[in-house]
Write a protein that holds these residues in place. Structure first.
Motif, PDB file in Angstrom:
ATOM      1  N   LYS A   2      80.228 -65.563 146.746  1.00  0.00           N
ATOM      2  CA  LYS A   2      79.285 -65.895 145.390  1.00  0.00           C
ATOM      3  C   LYS A   2      79.179 -67.487 146.057  1.00  0.00           C
ATOM      4  O   LYS A   2      80.225 -67.950 146.166  1.00  0.00           O
ATOM      5  CB  LYS A   2      80.669 -65.910 144.237  1.00  0.00           C
ATOM      6  N   ARG A   3      77.984 -67.895 146.127  1.00  0.00           N
ATOM      7  CA  ARG A   3      77.688 -69.275 146.333  1.00  0.00           C
ATOM      8  C   ARG A   3      78.329 -70.847 145.865  1.00  0.00           C
ATOM      9  O   ARG A   3      78.008 -70.396 144.498  1.00  0.00           O
ATOM     10  CB  ARG A   3      75.985 -68.936 146.090  1.00  0.00           C
ATOM     11  N   VAL A  68      75.413 -68.490 137.474  1.00  0.00           N
ATOM     12  CA  VAL A  68      75.028 -68.276 139.232  1.00  0.00           C
ATOM     13  C   VAL A  68      74.141 -69.877 139.807  1.00  0.00           C
ATOM     14  O   VAL A  68      73.282 -70.248 139.104  1.00  0.00           O
ATOM     15  CB  VAL A  68      74.202 -67.412 139.556  1.00  0.00           C
ATOM     16  N   SER A  69      74.505 -69.903 140.893  1.00  0.00           N
ATOM     17  CA  SER A  69      73.943 -71.477 141.745  1.00  0.00           C
ATOM     18  C   SER A  69      72.653 -70.615 142.724  1.00  0.00           C
ATOM     19  O   SER A  69      72.873 -69.942 142.795  1.00  0.00           O
ATOM     20  CB  SER A  69      75.093 -72.292 142.202  1.00  0.00           C
ATOM     21  N   THR A  70      71.378 -71.375 142.153  1.00  0.00           N
ATOM     22  CA  THR A  70      70.157 -71.480 142.682  1.00  0.00           C
ATOM     23  C   THR A  70      69.846 -72.085 143.844  1.00  0.00           C
ATOM     24  O   THR A  70      69.304 -72.981 142.782  1.00  0.00           O
ATOM     25  CB  THR A  70      69.059 -70.647 142.362  1.00  0.00           C
ATOM     26  N   GLU A  93      69.965 -76.534 141.066  1.00  0.00           N
ATOM     27  CA  GLU A  93      70.401 -78.081 141.492  1.00  0.00           C
ATOM     28  C   GLU A  93      69.966 -79.098 141.783  1.00  0.00           C
ATOM     29  O   GLU A  93      70.367 -79.867 142.901  1.00  0.00           O
ATOM     30  CB  GLU A  93      70.812 -76.946 143.252  1.00  0.00           C
TER      31      GLU A  93
END
Ligand SMILES: [Fe+2]
Length: 247
Positions: A2-3, A68-70, A93
């Motif tokens: 995962k990012r 989930v970070s994008t 972000e």
């Protein structure tokens, strides 16, 4: 793998503090109980942008969703809905500049975390978003346009009937994440400058909303149940739309 979640700097946390200071008193007055309860449930705090490592675990435990970070500032409809289908909520972000506290054309972390996340902590709401996305990915971009207006006028800018019709707000509360995260829009929405009429798909589905101007007309959901059924109502009204085959 995962990012990793983005680490916001001190200026970004300060921007969050400034936004919170202005908006929380307004939100406490105007927001739906669903949103207010969510703020407590997920433990949003005035001092900083949430720690999304922790927040992600909270959401997995509460509703079975992942955050989930994008790095993408504005995910297009397809990517957005495909993530929602997998019960993944994208977290940007980006945060607005301190000189633009009132306005950002692109959804930022304030909008995502302060506007959306409290409601997403409600299982029924999260299930609705999931259902919406499952339908949304079956239509073409063109067909989905009016479904996008349904999202816009409920999830982002809807009101909901709540409380006593004779109370000082006339028994309506702010429900949409866009109202929750925008100081100017919220104040305007509860003034006489905005026409507030009962939710009806025909009223807004072909309106192409602009993120650059404040609304003059918004819609009131009768209940949470009405929201839950709204996407099926939309489907029933559009039998002509050919459903794309599953892949
Ligand atoms: Fe949004």
């Amino acid at each position: 793998m995962k990012r990793p979640f983005f680490q916001f700097d001190e200026t970004a946390h300060e921007t969050w503090r400034l936004l919170w200071e202005r908006q929380m008193p307004v939100a406490q007055k105007y927001a739906s109980k669903y949103w207010l309860q969510g703020v407590d449930k997920i433990g949003l705090t005035p001092d900083r942008i949430p720690d999304f490592e922790k927040m992600d675990k909270i959401f997995q435990d509460l509703v079975g969703w992942e955050l989930v970070s994008t790095p993408v500032q504005y995910s297009d409809g397809q990517e957005w809905f495909e993530n929602l289908v997998q019960k993944k909520f994208l977290i940007t972000e980006y945060i607005r500049d301190q000189k633009d506290l009132d306005y950002t054309p692109l959804p930022d972390i304030w909008h995502d975390a302060f506007g959306h996340l409290p409601l997403m902590a409600d299982q029924r709401y999260a299930d609705y978003i999931h259902k919406f996305a499952q339908y949304a990915v079956k239509f073409t971009k063109e067909q989905r346009k009016s479904l996008g207006s349904l999202w816009w006028y409920t999830i982002e800018f809807g009101f909901i009937r709540e409380g006593d019709p004779d109370d000082e707000l006339g028994g309506i509360r702010a429900f949409g994440a866009g109202l929750m995260s925008s100081h100017g829009e919220m104040l305007k929405a509860f003034s006489d400058q905005v026409q507030k009429i009962p939710y009806a798909i025909e009223e807004f589905e072909y309106v192409d909303p602009s993120p650059h101007v404040m609304h003059n007309k918004l819609f009131i959901l009768d209940s949470f149940e009405q929201l839950e059924h709204s996407v099926e109502e939309w489907i029933e009204k559009h039998p002509q739309f050919i459903v794309k085959s599953e892949h």
